[in-house]
Structures are given as structure tokens and as C-alpha cells.
Design a protein around this motif. Structure first.
Motif, mmCIF file in Angstrom:
data_model
loop_
_atom_site.group_PDB
_atom_site.id
_atom_site.type_symbol
_atom_site.label_atom_id
_atom_site.label_comp_id
_atom_site.label_asym_id
_atom_site.label_seq_id
_atom_site.Cartn_x
_atom_site.Cartn_y
_atom_site.Cartn_z
ATOM 1 N N ALA A 1 -1.805 -3.316 -3.621
ATOM 2 C CA ALA A 1 -1.337 -4.661 -3.282
ATOM 3 C C ALA A 1 -0.444 -4.639 -2.055
ATOM 4 O O ALA A 1 -0.548 -5.500 -1.172
ATOM 5 C CB ALA A 1 -0.597 -5.265 -4.472
ATOM 6 N N LEU A 2 0.442 -3.648 -1.978
ATOM 7 C CA LEU A 2 1.333 -3.523 -0.822
ATOM 8 C C LEU A 2 0.536 -3.390 0.467
ATOM 9 O O LEU A 2 0.820 -4.076 1.463
ATOM 10 C CB LEU A 2 2.247 -2.317 -1.008
ATOM 11 N N VAL A 3 -0.468 -2.535 0.474
ATOM 12 C CA VAL A 3 -1.245 -2.312 1.700
ATOM 13 C C VAL A 3 -2.048 -3.557 2.057
ATOM 14 O O VAL A 3 -2.124 -3.949 3.231
ATOM 15 C CB VAL A 3 -2.159 -1.084 1.535
ATOM 16 N N GLN A 4 -2.644 -4.210 1.075
ATOM 17 C CA GLN A 4 -3.467 -5.382 1.363
ATOM 18 C C GLN A 4 -2.624 -6.554 1.857
ATOM 19 O O GLN A 4 -2.974 -7.202 2.861
ATOM 20 C CB GLN A 4 -4.251 -5.775 0.112
ATOM 21 N N THR B 1 3.381 -2.883 -13.905
ATOM 22 C CA THR B 1 2.149 -2.098 -14.031
ATOM 23 C C THR B 1 2.353 -0.736 -13.391
ATOM 24 O O THR B 1 2.545 -0.638 -12.172
ATOM 25 C CB THR B 1 0.972 -2.824 -13.359
ATOM 26 N N ILE B 2 2.311 0.320 -14.200
ATOM 27 C CA ILE B 2 2.545 1.666 -13.658
ATOM 28 C C ILE B 2 1.189 2.329 -13.399
ATOM 29 O O ILE B 2 0.659 3.077 -14.210
ATOM 30 C CB ILE B 2 3.450 2.508 -14.582
ATOM 31 N N SER B 3 0.649 2.006 -12.266
ATOM 32 C CA SER B 3 -0.632 2.539 -11.831
ATOM 33 C C SER B 3 -0.602 2.578 -10.315
ATOM 34 O O SER B 3 0.457 2.493 -9.703
ATOM 35 C CB SER B 3 -1.775 1.660 -12.349
ATOM 36 N N PHE B 4 -1.770 2.680 -9.695
ATOM 37 C CA PHE B 4 -1.824 2.658 -8.230
ATOM 38 C C PHE B 4 -2.060 1.248 -7.695
ATOM 39 O O PHE B 4 -2.104 1.052 -6.476
ATOM 40 C CB PHE B 4 -2.935 3.590 -7.734
ATOM 41 N N TYR B 5 -2.219 0.275 -8.584
ATOM 42 C CA TYR B 5 -2.466 -1.097 -8.137
ATOM 43 C C TYR B 5 -1.318 -1.672 -7.307
ATOM 44 O O TYR B 5 -1.566 -2.381 -6.316
ATOM 45 C CB TYR B 5 -2.758 -1.999 -9.339
ATOM 46 N N LEU C 1 -6.869 -10.309 -11.022
ATOM 47 C CA LEU C 1 -6.409 -11.611 -10.535
ATOM 48 C C LEU C 1 -5.243 -11.458 -9.566
ATOM 49 O O LEU C 1 -5.151 -12.193 -8.576
ATOM 50 C CB LEU C 1 -5.994 -12.490 -11.715
ATOM 51 N N ALA C 2 -4.362 -10.496 -9.837
ATOM 52 C CA ALA C 2 -3.165 -10.333 -9.009
ATOM 53 C C ALA C 2 -3.531 -10.040 -7.562
ATOM 54 O O ALA C 2 -2.872 -10.531 -6.635
ATOM 55 C CB ALA C 2 -2.289 -9.216 -9.564
ATOM 56 N N LEU C 3 -4.577 -9.255 -7.334
ATOM 57 C CA LEU C 3 -4.932 -8.889 -5.967
ATOM 58 C C LEU C 3 -5.477 -10.069 -5.165
ATOM 59 O O LEU C 3 -5.627 -9.976 -3.950
ATOM 60 C CB LEU C 3 -5.956 -7.746 -5.981
#
Length: 504
Positions: free
Chosen positions: A143-146, A135-139, A358-360
């Protein structure tokens, strides 16, 4: 010359090697079999594209109101060297490496290195996380920060060392700057970090400092974190309202959520922090207003059904995870840090079961399975020692060569399962799985940019406005291709179609 302690150096490099292993396994092996139509996918591509352009031009007043600067920073810093497509794709890979490393740390803090390795292996089982690697976005940055915040807070409570306590404070300071909805993670994790400070080993001064550090970090993020949010940034209430509208539109259900404009708007580092209470009350009102028809429709969505099919396996993993979480502090750390992810997952499953949403929340599932595998190995080792004692041949404490061999064989078995090398129901190309179909972006914008570059396409249509910046990238020498990944879909990918909707 100072000699290097090789075993210590190898132990220090092990998390990096594990994260690299996870990226290759999920992003390059399994995703290649599951992705259909194009190498990468994204929603709201125009937002991300023009965010990078506004950053490069120094026009932060044009930054998209629903995105934070921190979330876009990895791609924005890479854009001058790689162009828009290269920057977004490379940033997604680097972020994937980052959240793999954070997931390893989360599992290691709770259940040790075996749990950490198994956790990364099980990531490949879950479609939303497989798609997140492409996924080429800011998601991926969000996810990394969370996940990083959850790992640091879990380590602070379960391990209690100064390094973990410091990492928890820093991670909580970054958390609300990654995404406005990450504030909800902050509300759950900040009390846990403070509890870690209270029970930290040391004098009362150490405990006081460890308890106050997360609060101070969050206060600094509020005082100086306005740079992450443009002046015209969307409020938490408006973001949730649009999210509800998208969910109702996709499901074909009538839903008029409460009007968020009636409560004081909450924007991080803008206005009064007291408006957060109003935002939380608004979220409760939206949750209570969710129509039953929407919940029923969401439960039938392909990606929701795929995750529901995993529930029995995750339930079994949870039973054995208790063995790996035998220390009360580790068990408490798991429950307290997993809770916000489970709440996000519940919201997505009952409202908008899109893979990105769902991924988050689904990061907890491979964590549970990784801890469960570690628990199984601990029970097997304990049973073997019990039998040896009964036979009058007790083994010395610690891991034996047999224990290590069993663990390696078990990990290999998991890898064979998740990659489909063994014909199990969990193989990537199983017919019951939802299709990871690439959305029309960035594929369509690339196609329009190529026509513009050839002088035969006229002006870019409004919904493909990023085609013009992509053409400019091509004229500057950046290729209009996706780096790192093959552009052809996997040959064994399932063919079930899914409907998509732009996700705010």
C-alpha cells in the motif's frame, strides 16, 4: 551559528506530524473500537513468517513464490532485533506512517494542506483501511509503494516542479518491485508521469529529460529488479488464477477461469517484457468470464455493503472536490492517478471483497472526501468575501483568522464523527458496519508456540508450522506477545461475523 527559520521548519515538519496524527487516530483509537478477537490479524501467516526466516538465513531459494523481497524488506530488517512478531507489527506501523504520509502528499499536491489534513481524518471512516493498520503482513508495504507512486505522479502533473518529477521517476521504478499485481498500477501511472514531463515548465531539454526519466527508471527496475522476485516466483497469470479460485470458493460459486498456463507467463525482470501483453489479455479474459452469481454474492458481503453505504457521502464529496481541483492540471492529475485504485476496488467488490483487497483500492475515498472538505471551505470563504464586498467592506486577499477558525472547527467536527464522539450513523460501533474480526492467525500459531515452549504440545500441526520459529524466538528472548497494541478487543465493537479465506 546559523539561525533556523522556525516557520519554515514547522512547515517542513507538518506532513510528518499529520502522518503521526493519522496513525494514532486510525491505528490506536478507531481500530481499538473496531477490532474483535485479537490485536492484529493476517492471512497466510506461514508465508510471511518463513519469508523472514529465509531472509535471515540467507536462503532466498526458500522465499515464498507469491511475495516480493521488497515488500518483506522492512520486517526482514527488523527481525534480528525484534523477533518475528515484533518485526511484522512494527513494520506494519512504520508502513502505515508511510502510506499516511503519501496520502497527505497526494491530497496536498491536488488541493493543498487543508485537503491533506481532512483526507487523513477521513481514513478512519473506512473499515478496510482501519484493518490495514493492524494487518501484520506485506500488504501495508505494498500500500505504501502504490499510494506513494500515485502521490508522486499526481504532484508531477499538478505541480510540475523538479522535485515532484524526480520523485515520480523513483516511485515508478519501485512500483513493480513491491508486488506483481502492482504492474497494473505501473501501466496506468507511467503514461501520466510521461505527460507530466511533456507539460513540465522549462526548456525542451528539461521536458525531454522529465519525460524520459520515468521510462529509464522502469527500464532499470526491469534490468536490475530480479532480486525482488525469487527464481521460482509465481507469474501474474497464476496469481490471478488463484485469486479467482479463492473468490469462487468463498462465495460457493462455480467458476472455471481461463487457464493461465496457455499464455506466456509474465514475471517481472524474468523472461521477455513482451509477455506483459499476454498477461493483460489474460486479465481481460478472466474479467469477462466472471459469473454473474459471483458478482451478486460479492455485493452481499458485509465489507462490500459497508463500502456501498458510503457511496452517497463520497459522491457528495466528489461534487465539492471539483472546487478544490479547479486547476485543469490538478483535475487531470486526480482522475489519472485515481483510476487504477478505482479499478482495483471494482475488481474486489465484484470478485473477492476481503478487507485487504478492498483496502488497496479504497484509498481514493478519503482523498475525495478530503478534497471535498477543502472545496466546501473555499466556497464558504468566497461567499463571505462576496457578502463583505456587497456591504462595502472588502477584506484583504488571503486567509483571515475567521477562515482558519472555521477550518479548525470543521476538522474537529470530522474527528468527532469518525471517532464516534458524536452520535452519527458513521460512528465506529454502528450496527450496520461489518465486523473487523481478527483471523485465526497469528493468534493460533502463538498459542501452539507457547505449548511447544512448555514441552506439552508435541509437534506443530502442518497449518501452524510457524509455531516452531516462534518458539525459537521465545527461547532467544523475544516475547510471544504483540507489541504496541492492546490484545483485548474493543468493548464497543460490532458483533457481526464475517467469513474469511486465505488471500494470495
Amino acid at each position: 551559528m546559523k539561525q533556523v527559520n522556525l516557520p519554515a521548519a514547522l512547515r517542513a515538519a507538518e506532513p510528518l506530524a499529520a502522518a503521526f496524527f493519522g496513525v494514532v487516530l486510525v491505528g490506536f483509537i478507531v481500530a481499538t473500537h473496531r477490532m474483535i478477537g485479537f490485536a492484529v490479524s493476517t492471512s497466510d501467516f506461514q508465508d510471511y513468517c518463513f519469508a523472514l526466516k529465509s531472509y535471515g538465513a540467507g536462503r532466498m531459494d526458500l522465499w515464498p513464490s507469491q511475495r516480493t523481497v521488497l515488500a518483506g524488506l522492512p520486517a526482514a530488517l527488523l527481525t534480528p532485533r525484534l523477533g518475528t512478531l515484533g518485526a511484522l507489527t512494527t513494520a506494519a506501523l512504520l508502513d502505515t506512517f508511510g502510506w499516511m504520509l503519501a496520502l497527505y502528499a497526494w491530497a496536498w499536491a491536488l488541493g493543498g494542506r487543508r485537503a491533506a489534513w481532512f483526507t487523513l481524518a477521513w481514513v478512519a471512516l473506512f473499515g478496510p483501511l482501519v484493518l490495514l493498520t493492524r494487518t501484520i503482513s506485506f500488504y501495508p508495504t505494498i500500500a505504501l509503494v502504490q499510494v506513494g507512486a500515485a502521490a508522486a505522479v499526481a504532484g508531477a502533473l499538478a505541480r510540475g516542479s523538479k522535485g515532484w518529477l524526480a520523485a515520480a521517476a523513483v516511485a515508478l521504478g519501485l512500483l513493480p518491485l513491491a508486488d506483481l499485481r502492482s504492474v497494473l498500477f505501473l501501466l496506468a501511472l507511467l503514461p501520466t508521469a510521461m505527460l507530466a514531463g511533456v507539460v513540465a515548465p522549462g526548456s525542451w531539454k528539461v521536458k525531454l529529460l522529465a519525460t524520459a526519466a520515468p521510462i529509464a527508471a522502469v527500464a532499470l527496475a526491469w534490468r536490475f529488479g530480479g532480486w525482488a522476485y525469487p527464481a521460482s516466483s509465481a507469474s501474474l497469470q497464476s496469481a490471478v488464477f488463484r485469486y479467482a479460485q479463492d473468490a469462487a470458493s468463498l462465495a460457493g460459486v462455480s467458476w472455471t477461469p481461463p487457464d493461465g498456463e496457455r499464455s506466456p507467463a509474465f514475471r517481472w525482470a524474468h523472461g521477455s517484457p513482451g509477455t506483459l501483453r499476454d498477461a493483460v489479455e489474460y486479465l481481460r479474459a478472466v474479467d469477462a468470464s466472471r459469473p454473474a452469481a459471483l458478482v451478486s454474492r460479492a455485493a452481499l458481503a458485509p465489507h462490500a455493503r459497508e463500502l456501498q453505504a458510503m457511496f452517497p457521502l463520497v459522491g457528495v464529496g466528489a461534487v465539492f472536490a471539483v472546487v478544490a481541483l479547479r486547476r485543469p492540471r490538478a483535475l487531470a492529475a486526480f482522475l489519472l492517478t485515481a483510476t487504477p485504485f478505482l479499478l482495483v476496488l471494482r475488481s474486489a467488490l465484484t470478485t473477492l471483497p476481503h478487507p485487504r483487497q478492498l483496502a488497496l483500492g479504497v484509498f481514493v475515498f478519503p482523498l475525495v472526501l478530503g478534497l471535498g472538505c477543502a472545496g466546501v471551505l473555499q466556497l464558504a470563504a468566497a461567499l463571505r468575501r462576496f457578502v463583505q464586498v456587497r456591504r462595502g467592506n472588502p477584506s484583504p486577499p488571503g486567509l483571515s483568522h475567521l477562515d482558519r477558525g472555521v477550518a479548525a472547527a470543521f476538522l474537529l467536527f470530522v474527528l468527532l464523527v469518525v471517532t464516534g464522539a458524536l452520535p452519527t450513523p458513521f460512528r465506529p460501533d454502528a450496527r450496520w458496519r461489518a465486523a473487523l474480526t481478527a483471523e485465526d492467525e497469528p493468534r493460533e500459531s502463538i498459542a501452539v508456540a507457547k505449548r511447544l515452549l512448555g514441552g506439552s504440545g508435541g509437534a506443530a500441526p502442518p497449518e501452524r508450522m510457524c509455531a516452531a520459529p516462534l518458539r525459537d524466538d521465545a527461547e532467544a528472548g523475544f516475547p510471544l506477545t504483540i507489541p504496541w497494541f492492546p490484545e483485548a478487543p474493543g468493548p464497543n465493537a460490532p458483533t457481526t461475523e464475517t467469513r474469511t479465506v486465505p488471500v494470495r
